[in-house]
Every structure is written in C-alpha cells, then in structure tokens.
Design a protein around this motif. Structure first.
Motif, mmCIF file in Angstrom:
data_model
loop_
_atom_site.group_PDB
_atom_site.id
_atom_site.type_symbol
_atom_site.label_atom_id
_atom_site.label_comp_id
_atom_site.label_asym_id
_atom_site.label_seq_id
_atom_site.Cartn_x
_atom_site.Cartn_y
_atom_site.Cartn_z
ATOM 1 N N SER A 293 0.823 -1.202 0.000
ATOM 2 C CA SER A 293 0.000 0.000 0.000
ATOM 3 C C SER A 293 0.861 1.258 0.000
ATOM 4 O O SER A 293 1.766 1.429 0.829
ATOM 5 N N GLY A 294 0.571 2.147 -0.951
ATOM 6 C CA GLY A 294 1.267 3.427 -1.012
ATOM 7 C C GLY A 294 2.637 3.385 -1.641
ATOM 8 O O GLY A 294 3.322 4.414 -1.694
ATOM 9 N N VAL A 295 3.078 2.200 -2.094
ATOM 10 C CA VAL A 295 4.402 2.086 -2.715
ATOM 11 C C VAL A 295 4.248 2.054 -4.233
ATOM 12 O O VAL A 295 3.409 1.330 -4.763
ATOM 13 N N ASP A 296 5.062 2.846 -4.920
ATOM 14 C CA ASP A 296 5.015 2.888 -6.385
ATOM 15 C C ASP A 296 5.721 1.641 -6.932
ATOM 16 O O ASP A 296 6.947 1.514 -6.850
ATOM 17 N N ILE A 297 4.942 0.701 -7.462
ATOM 18 C CA ILE A 297 5.481 -0.556 -7.980
ATOM 19 C C ILE A 297 5.218 -0.620 -9.477
ATOM 20 O O ILE A 297 4.083 -0.460 -9.924
ATOM 21 N N LYS A 298 6.270 -0.838 -10.247
ATOM 22 C CA LYS A 298 6.144 -0.990 -11.697
ATOM 23 C C LYS A 298 6.617 -2.380 -12.090
ATOM 24 O O LYS A 298 7.604 -2.884 -11.556
ATOM 25 N N ARG A 299 5.899 -2.986 -13.028
ATOM 26 C CA ARG A 299 6.250 -4.319 -13.497
ATOM 27 C C ARG A 299 6.673 -4.265 -14.959
ATOM 28 O O ARG A 299 6.115 -3.500 -15.740
ATOM 29 N N PHE A 300 7.651 -5.118 -15.292
ATOM 30 C CA PHE A 300 8.172 -5.157 -16.652
ATOM 31 C C PHE A 300 8.187 -6.593 -17.166
ATOM 32 O O PHE A 300 8.405 -7.542 -16.399
ATOM 33 N N GLY A 301 7.951 -6.742 -18.443
ATOM 34 C CA GLY A 301 7.958 -8.052 -19.062
ATOM 35 C C GLY A 301 9.360 -8.533 -19.355
ATOM 36 O O GLY A 301 10.347 -7.793 -19.138
ATOM 37 N N PRO A 302 9.495 -9.777 -19.874
ATOM 38 C CA PRO A 302 10.824 -10.330 -20.184
ATOM 39 C C PRO A 302 11.605 -9.483 -21.175
ATOM 40 O O PRO A 302 12.851 -9.508 -21.173
ATOM 41 N N GLY A 304 11.592 -6.261 -21.200
ATOM 42 C CA GLY A 304 11.914 -4.985 -20.583
ATOM 43 C C GLY A 304 10.838 -3.949 -20.712
ATOM 44 O O GLY A 304 10.948 -2.855 -20.146
ATOM 45 N N SER A 305 9.753 -4.247 -21.438
ATOM 46 C CA SER A 305 8.666 -3.278 -21.595
ATOM 47 C C SER A 305 7.779 -3.286 -20.361
ATOM 48 O O SER A 305 7.569 -4.321 -19.744
ATOM 49 N N GLU A 306 7.273 -2.111 -20.036
ATOM 50 C CA GLU A 306 6.448 -1.998 -18.821
ATOM 51 C C GLU A 306 5.104 -2.679 -19.021
ATOM 52 O O GLU A 306 4.450 -2.533 -20.061
ATOM 53 N N LEU A 307 4.698 -3.434 -18.004
ATOM 54 C CA LEU A 307 3.424 -4.119 -18.035
ATOM 55 C C LEU A 307 2.343 -3.182 -17.510
ATOM 56 O O LEU A 307 2.566 -2.430 -16.540
ATOM 57 N N GLN A 308 1.163 -3.252 -18.140
ATOM 58 C CA GLN A 308 0.053 -2.419 -17.710
ATOM 59 C C GLN A 308 -0.579 -3.024 -16.458
ATOM 60 O O GLN A 308 -0.848 -4.222 -16.391
ATOM 61 N N THR A 309 -0.816 -2.177 -15.459
ATOM 62 C CA THR A 309 -1.455 -2.616 -14.230
ATOM 63 C C THR A 309 -2.943 -2.863 -14.491
ATOM 64 O O THR A 309 -3.615 -2.027 -15.082
#
Length: 310
Positions: A293-302, A304-309
């Motif tokens: 909660s409250g932490v900016d978390i970004k996910r990326f695919g294999p 290197g492109s950013e995954l959509q939340t």
C-alpha cells in the motif's frame, strides 16, 4: 541391498543441505545406514538419565574445534532439524557422530573456499545478498506470525468458527444389511419383525464391508451417503429399522437407526494445525498488502517493456 536404500534416500526432496550434495556424502551415508537400527529401537524403553546430569546450553556448549575455532552444539541440532522427519527421530547416539563430522567438514571446506577468495567473486556476492534477503524476510514474517498466532488466538478462532457453529446439522448412528436381491432384503425384514438381532443378521447375511462388524456404519451426516440411503435413515427415529428395502446402486439395504444427535464439532487438537495454517496465511497476506500500500510498484515483461497494471 544397503546401497540401494542409500541411493533412494538421497532422492528424497526434503533432504535440504546447505552444502552441495557431494560434500556431506560420507556423513549422510552414516546417517542412512544407521537409520534401520534406529527405527528398530524407536519403541524401546527410554534410557534413564543419570541423576547428576545437568541441563546444557547448546549455544555455548563446544562440541568440536577446527583450527582453534569452536563448533557449538546448537549448530549440530540445527542440522538435525533440517533432516527428514524419519531421521530426526533416530536416537541421538546414532545420528550425532555423522552430523558432527558434517559440521567439521563444512567448516574446513568453507575455510578453504575463503582462502581461495571465492567470497570475492561477483556471482557469489549476488547469491549471498539474495540469501541474506531471503533470511531476513523469513525471520521478519515469522516474527509477525509468532506474535499473532498463539494458542489463545487459535482457541478463540476455534470457539468462533467451529465450536460455535449452531447450524452444524444432525447425524445418525446406523447399521445396515446389504444384499443383492430385493426378496432377500424382504426376508431379512420379516426376521427382524420377529425379533431377530440386527447385528447378528448383518454378520451372517450382509455382503457389504461393514458386515463383519454387524453392519455398523457409525455416525454420519446426510451428505455422507447416497441420497436414497440418507433419506431412509434420516426419516427414522432411534431404534427403528426400514419396513421396506432401500434400493441404491450398491444393492438392497435394510437399515436400522440406533441414535440421532447434533453434529459433534471436532476437538481443538484435531483442527489446531489447520487453524494455524489458515491464520498464518491470512496474517501474511494482510502484511504483504499493507507493505504494498502506497508504494510505487512498476512491473516489466521479459523484453523490458512496462506491463500495464490491471
């Protein structure tokens, strides 16, 4: 055949050693070869401890020195706890010597590795950092659970969710006689009407597995049996038996109800492990959600492109 037993035991996934599989082979071999004898002595009468024996502190009790550096009893006990359950139950006098040898070998190998500068390799530093992260994370979460999941909390959950369930339903205690033909079932009912003993007839005539125990099925709830059987059983009072045969896919039944009662909840001891598991899962899930909660978390695919939340 001893070598076959040793090889199969090495395949057990639960044997999680901190060193590579090659290093503790001699010590492990001694443990496994000792185990059959250990199993034979498991049920033996416990040995009487000398009256003068005093409690020892594993954290300060030195069991060996390697180049002047001590190995403490706590290290040996920790290694034993990492063994599969069946080996942990072996007598200490059988399992202690090979585990002590393993601790000594481990210390020697680690010292040789340090002298060779293994700890300065980049890939080793990465693994050490990862191991440190795993260990401190595990201890942190263990502390959270330990403070929340104690016996008082478990008993409270038991009272609220299991013992306090007022809608547990009803169960009956019954016997039955199973035969292949309807006419045979009708003949048995006529004998019962004349006063024949139900359990005795079941032992003589029933083709079901419960026949040897007088047809006793114990207590069961309605959903534990096929519908036709349950409908007949739960329609009777204690002491009554079916006046007409009951047909199911197994054959023809004659049923006698011996008792009816509210469903008895399992004891606290029976469900304690499951309650602890459920509460632990809930606490850990909540803790992780709060950390996110409250932490900016970004996910990326294999790639290197950013995954959509989602």
């Amino acid at each position: 055949m001893k070598h076959l037993r040793f090889r199969s035991a090495l395949c057990v996934p639960a044997l999680r050693f901190s060193l590579t599989a090659l290093l503790p082979v001699l010590a492990l071999s001694a443990i496994l070869s000792a185990f059959p004898a250990a199993a034979q002595t498991t049920n033996a009468a416990p040995q009487t401890k000398p009256a003068e024996q005093v409690a020892i502190d594993p954290a300060t009790t030195v069991v060996a020195t390697v180049g002047g550096e001590p190995i403490f009893l706590s290290e040996i006990l920790q290694q034993i706890q990492q063994l599969p359950q069946q080996y942990q139950q072996a007598p200490m006098e059988q399992i202690y010597p090979p585990m002590l040898d393993r601790a000594i070998d481990s210390r020697l190998i680690a010292e040789a590795a340090r002298k060779a500068g293994i700890q300065d390799r980049d890939e080793v530093k990465v693994r050490v950092k990862r191991a440190e992260t795993d260990i401190i994370s595990e201890v942190y979460m263990t502390d959270i659970v330990k403070d929340a999941v104690d016996e008082d909390a478990l008993r409270k959950r038991y009272e609220e969710t299991i013992k306090g369930d007022a809608d547990a339903g009803e169960e009956v205690k019954a016997r039955h006689i199973l035969v292949a033909k309807e006419d045979d079932a009708k003949a048995i009912i006529e004998e019962l009407k004349k006063g024949a003993d139900f359990a005795k007839l079941a032992a003589e005539k029933s083709t079901g597995p419960s026949g040897s125990s007088g047809g006793d099925l114990g207590y069961f709830t309605a959903d534990a049996m096929v519908p036709a059987f349950s409908e007949a059983a739960f329609a009777m009072k204690a002491g009554e038996f079916t006046q007409t045969p009951v047909k199911t896919q197994f054959g023809w039944h004659v049923i006698k109800v011996e008792d009816r009662r509210a469903v008895q909840p399992p004891s606290f001891e029976q469900v304690q492990p499951q309650l602890a598991q459920d509460m632990t899962r809930e606490i850990l899930t909540k803790a992780v959600e709060e950390l996110r909660s409250g932490v900016d978390i970004k996910r990326f695919g294999p790639d290197g492109s950013e995954l959509q939340t989602k």
